[in-house]
Design a protein around this motif. Structure first.
Motif, PDB file in Angstrom:
ATOM      1  N   PRO A  42     -30.316  67.816  35.655  1.00 50.96           N
ATOM      2  CA  PRO A  42     -30.830  68.906  36.126  1.00 50.96           C
ATOM      3  C   PRO A  42     -31.602  68.349  37.626  1.00 50.96           C
ATOM      4  N   PRO A  43     -31.669  69.423  38.267  1.00 51.69           N
ATOM      5  CA  PRO A  43     -32.657  68.915  39.672  1.00 51.69           C
ATOM      6  C   PRO A  43     -34.025  68.751  39.271  1.00 51.69           C
ATOM      7  N   GLU A  44     -34.861  67.976  39.821  1.00 52.33           N
ATOM      8  CA  GLU A  44     -36.143  67.894  39.518  1.00 52.33           C
ATOM      9  C   GLU A  44     -37.069  69.015  39.605  1.00 52.33           C
ATOM     10  N   LYS A  45     -36.761  69.979  40.588  1.00 57.87           N
ATOM     11  CA  LYS A  45     -37.430  71.308  40.813  1.00 57.87           C
ATOM     12  C   LYS A  45     -37.331  71.924  39.562  1.00 57.87           C
ATOM     13  N   PHE A  46     -36.287  71.943  38.710  1.00 57.21           N
ATOM     14  CA  PHE A  46     -36.003  72.902  37.590  1.00 57.21           C
ATOM     15  C   PHE A  46     -37.156  72.143  36.521  1.00 57.21           C
ATOM     16  N   LEU A  47     -36.849  70.940  36.404  1.00 58.20           N
ATOM     17  CA  LEU A  47     -37.370  70.109  35.296  1.00 58.20           C
ATOM     18  C   LEU A  47     -38.900  69.996  35.508  1.00 58.20           C
ATOM     19  N   ALA A  48     -39.276  70.115  36.681  1.00 59.95           N
ATOM     20  CA  ALA A  48     -40.843  70.168  36.976  1.00 59.95           C
ATOM     21  C   ALA A  48     -41.433  71.427  37.083  1.00 59.95           C
ATOM     22  N   GLY A  49     -40.669  72.649  36.759  1.00 55.40           N
ATOM     23  CA  GLY A  49     -41.096  74.099  36.879  1.00 55.40           C
ATOM     24  C   GLY A  49     -41.403  74.493  35.299  1.00 55.40           C
TER      25      GLY A  49
END
Length: 202
Positions: A42-49
């Motif tokens: 998954p993209p980091e933006k999703f994981l960090a959100g």
């Protein structure tokens, strides 16, 4: 002997719980094949959100997806439908959309799928437009209140980039709502109360 033990320890650290490199059990492999799922990063933006766990009227915002993954006790892996493995369009483009991701938790007695929706590529306007695509004229009535609450949470630094839509255990849909399951069964505490419009103290 000591060198062998150090080698085994090193391999465990590389492929321990939470690592996609951990070899899936037979049951997990069979479920992947039956559902047409393949490994995905998954993209980091999703994981960090942050994420919610209720589609229509969420009451809480939970912490980051990454923190939730780290809280799991068994080995995990991210999966996606084989037919959807090519990522959607970049954030902010007209073609941007939601898409489904499966967090697999492979335990000795069960395989759990936490079925997420990655919304990190959507602007707020695209978020509601995407719902109008499916719910037509009822979208504003059904999601308007949630959108207002989520926008306020965003202003307070608790924006959302994903949603836990439902859970499956050994291929069977869990009847309990994800929001309730996270709080009561997994003891995964939320960080923001949407109804009271305030952060929850740790």
């Amino acid at each position: 002997m000591m060198r062998l033990l150090l080698l085994v320890l090193g391999l465990w650290l590389l492929t321990g719980p939470g690592s996609g490199a951990w070899a899936a059990s037979r049951k997990a492999a069979d479920l992947r094949q039956a559902n047409g799922l393949t490994a995905f990063t998954p993209p980091e933006k999703f994981l960090a959100g942050n994420f919610v766990a209720e589609e229509m009227n969420p009451a809480f915002i939970f912490g980051t997806v990454k923190d939730f993954v780290a809280s799991r006790k068994c080995p995990t892996a991210w999966l996606i439908d084989e037919a959807a493995k090519n990522r959607p369009a970049a954030p902010g483009t007209p073609e941007a959309s939601e898409y489904t991701l499966y967090l697999e938790e492979d335990c000795p007695d069960q395989v759990v799928y936490y079925v997420f929706v990655d919304q990190s590529g959507l602007t707020p306007q695209q978020w509601i437009e995407w719902r109008r695509h499916f719910h037509k004229s009822k979208a504003d009535q059904q999601f308007g209140a949630a959108k207002t609450k989520l926008e306020q949470a965003c202003k307070e630094g608790c924006g959302v980039g994903g949603e836990l839509r439902f859970l499956q255990i050994n291929g069977e849909l869990l009847g309990k709502s994800p929001e309730e399951y996270l709080r009561s069964d997994l003891r995964f505490a939320p960080i923001y109360d949407l109804n009271q419009q305030k952060k929850i103290p740790k």
